[in-house]
Enzyme design. Structure first.
Site, PDB file in Angstrom:
ATOM      1  N   ASN A  24       0.855  -1.180   0.000  1.00  0.00           N
ATOM      2  CA  ASN A  24       0.000   0.000   0.000  1.00  0.00           C
ATOM      3  C   ASN A  24       0.895   1.235   0.000  1.00  0.00           C
ATOM      4  O   ASN A  24       2.109   1.128   0.179  1.00  0.00           O
ATOM      5  CB  ASN A  24      -0.996  -0.014   1.164  1.00  0.00           C
ATOM      6  CG  ASN A  24      -0.297  -0.115   2.501  1.00  0.00           C
ATOM      7  OD1 ASN A  24       0.586   0.686   2.798  1.00  0.00           O
ATOM      8  ND2 ASN A  24      -0.664  -1.106   3.295  1.00  0.00           N
ATOM      9  N   VAL A  33      -0.764 -10.259   0.851  1.00  0.00           N
ATOM     10  CA  VAL A  33       0.562 -10.674   0.389  1.00  0.00           C
ATOM     11  C   VAL A  33       1.652  -9.790   1.013  1.00  0.00           C
ATOM     12  O   VAL A  33       2.758 -10.256   1.292  1.00  0.00           O
ATOM     13  CB  VAL A  33       0.597 -10.689  -1.153  1.00  0.00           C
ATOM     14  CG1 VAL A  33       0.590  -9.315  -1.757  1.00  0.00           C
ATOM     15  CG2 VAL A  33       1.764 -11.493  -1.658  1.00  0.00           C
ATOM     16  N   ASP A  34       1.340  -8.546   1.255  1.00  0.00           N
ATOM     17  CA  ASP A  34       2.273  -7.608   1.893  1.00  0.00           C
ATOM     18  C   ASP A  34       2.681  -8.127   3.278  1.00  0.00           C
ATOM     19  O   ASP A  34       3.883  -8.214   3.601  1.00  0.00           O
ATOM     20  CB  ASP A  34       1.553  -6.250   2.005  1.00  0.00           C
ATOM     21  CG  ASP A  34       2.480  -5.092   2.312  1.00  0.00           C
ATOM     22  OD1 ASP A  34       3.706  -5.294   2.332  1.00  0.00           O
ATOM     23  OD2 ASP A  34       1.962  -3.987   2.540  1.00  0.00           O
ATOM     24  N   SER A 122      -4.004  -6.002  -6.550  1.00  0.00           N
ATOM     25  CA  SER A 122      -5.323  -5.355  -6.364  1.00  0.00           C
ATOM     26  C   SER A 122      -6.507  -6.314  -6.203  1.00  0.00           C
ATOM     27  O   SER A 122      -7.640  -5.855  -6.059  1.00  0.00           O
ATOM     28  CB  SER A 122      -5.654  -4.379  -7.511  1.00  0.00           C
ATOM     29  OG  SER A 122      -4.884  -3.195  -7.414  1.00  0.00           O
ATOM     30  N   VAL A 125      -7.676  -7.085  -0.810  1.00  0.00           N
ATOM     31  CA  VAL A 125      -8.330  -5.991  -0.086  1.00  0.00           C
ATOM     32  C   VAL A 125      -8.824  -4.901  -1.055  1.00  0.00           C
ATOM     33  O   VAL A 125      -9.828  -4.239  -0.785  1.00  0.00           O
ATOM     34  CB  VAL A 125      -7.336  -5.399   0.945  1.00  0.00           C
ATOM     35  CG1 VAL A 125      -7.894  -4.163   1.628  1.00  0.00           C
ATOM     36  CG2 VAL A 125      -6.990  -6.442   1.996  1.00  0.00           C
TER      37      VAL A 125
HETATM   38  P1  ADP Z   1      -4.298  -5.689  -2.724  1.00  0.00           P
HETATM   39  O1  ADP Z   1      -4.351  -4.711  -1.585  1.00  0.00           O
HETATM   40  O2  ADP Z   1      -3.421  -5.198  -3.873  1.00  0.00           O
HETATM   41  O3  ADP Z   1      -5.644  -6.162  -3.142  1.00  0.00           O
HETATM   42  P2  ADP Z   1      -3.805  -8.202  -1.265  1.00  0.00           P
HETATM   43  O4  ADP Z   1      -2.531  -8.644  -0.644  1.00  0.00           O
HETATM   44  O5  ADP Z   1      -4.970  -7.947  -0.379  1.00  0.00           O
HETATM   45  O6  ADP Z   1      -3.419  -6.894  -2.140  1.00  0.00           O
HETATM   46  O7  ADP Z   1      -4.250  -9.252  -2.360  1.00  0.00           O
HETATM   47  C1  ADP Z   1      -3.623  -9.425  -3.602  1.00  0.00           C
HETATM   48  C2  ADP Z   1      -3.683 -10.894  -3.987  1.00  0.00           C
HETATM   49  O8  ADP Z   1      -2.652 -11.598  -3.312  1.00  0.00           O
HETATM   50  C3  ADP Z   1      -4.996 -11.596  -3.605  1.00  0.00           C
HETATM   51  O9  ADP Z   1      -5.420 -12.387  -4.705  1.00  0.00           O
HETATM   52  C4  ADP Z   1      -4.596 -12.465  -2.413  1.00  0.00           C
HETATM   53  O10 ADP Z   1      -5.383 -13.649  -2.320  1.00  0.00           O
HETATM   54  C5  ADP Z   1      -3.170 -12.798  -2.806  1.00  0.00           C
HETATM   55  N1  ADP Z   1      -2.287 -13.271  -1.735  1.00  0.00           N
HETATM   56  C6  ADP Z   1      -2.411 -13.133  -0.396  1.00  0.00           C
HETATM   57  N2  ADP Z   1      -1.369 -13.721   0.228  1.00  0.00           N
HETATM   58  C7  ADP Z   1      -0.566 -14.232  -0.744  1.00  0.00           C
HETATM   59  C8  ADP Z   1       0.661 -14.975  -0.748  1.00  0.00           C
HETATM   60  N3  ADP Z   1       1.293 -15.302   0.380  1.00  0.00           N
HETATM   61  N4  ADP Z   1       1.186 -15.348  -1.952  1.00  0.00           N
HETATM   62  C9  ADP Z   1       0.575 -15.012  -3.109  1.00  0.00           C
HETATM   63  N5  ADP Z   1      -0.572 -14.319  -3.167  1.00  0.00           N
HETATM   64  C10 ADP Z   1      -1.141 -13.938  -1.997  1.00  0.00           C
END
Ligand code: ADP
Length: 173
Positions: A24, A33-34, A122, A125
């Site tokens: 973010n 993922v962050d 994206s 969240v």
């Molecule tokens: P954003 O805020 O850009 O939407 P998110 O992290 O909430 O970022 O989600 C982006 C994508 O990453 C989603 O499809 C989520 O399911 C996925 N995601 C979450 N954790 C992981 C991980 N450890 N490895 C790969 N993808 C992930």
């Protein structure tokens, strides 16, 4: 020649030159993922992000841009942080989402990275519909001018993986 590959799994387990983070704007960590990248990579990544906030990115990283830090304990040389747009009913932000992939590849080229792992930016969240996000991600990466040899999309869960498979098939790939 850039090769696009799809895998289902956790991006923090990948061995590549650079792992892209769906960060973010604050660069100071978040969920999804962050959070996973900071947990697995350790505090060095957050330290590097804080240094960026104290220097070039005092107001944070704008959506559509990308910047690299150390990858800490991850099996990668660098993490490339990019900030996706929040999905909107009323406004088409597809160009901002495409820019995330283009800018991440531009940074990867600056680093000399040959293999880059991407999450589906994206689609968590920030609520971007998976099929549309997959189409934008894949067309942008396919059409990018880059020296990166492998763009590996690491999809979290079967639904995301299938959406990317369908979108790739629709592109004839
Ligand atoms: P954003 O805020 O850009 O939407 P998110 O992290 O909430 O970022 O989600 C982006 C994508 O990453 C989603 O499809 C989520 O399911 C996925 N995601 C979450 N954790 C992981 C991980 N450890 N490895 C790969 N993808 C992930």
């Amino acid at each position: 020649m850039l090769r696009i590959t799809l895998v289902q799994g956790d991006i923090t387990h990948e061995s590549v030159d650079a792992i892209v983070n769906a960060a973010n704007s604050s660069l100071l960590g978040g969920g999804g993922v962050d959070g996973a990248i900071h947990r697995a990579g350790g505090p060095e990544i957050l330290e590097a992000c804080r240094a960026l906030r104290a220097s070039h990115y005092g107001r944070g990283l704008p959506a559509g841009q990308a910047v690299a830090t150390t990858a800490g304990r991850l099996d990668a040389r660098r993490v490339i942080h990019t900030v996706g747009p929040v999905w909107s009913h009323s406004e088409d932000r597809s160009d901002v989402l495409a820019s995330c992939y283009r800018e991440s590849l531009r940074v990867a080229d600056e680093l000399g990275a040959r293999s880059v792992a991407f999450p589906a930016v994206s689609t968590g969240v920030y609520r971007w519909p998976m099929g549309d996000a997959a189409r934008i991600a894949l067309t942008t990466v396919r059409d990018a001018e880059t020296s990166v040899e492998e763009a590996r999309f690491v999809l979290f869960g079967a639904q995301a993986y299938e959406a990317f498979q369908d979108a790739l098939a629709a592109l004839g790939g």
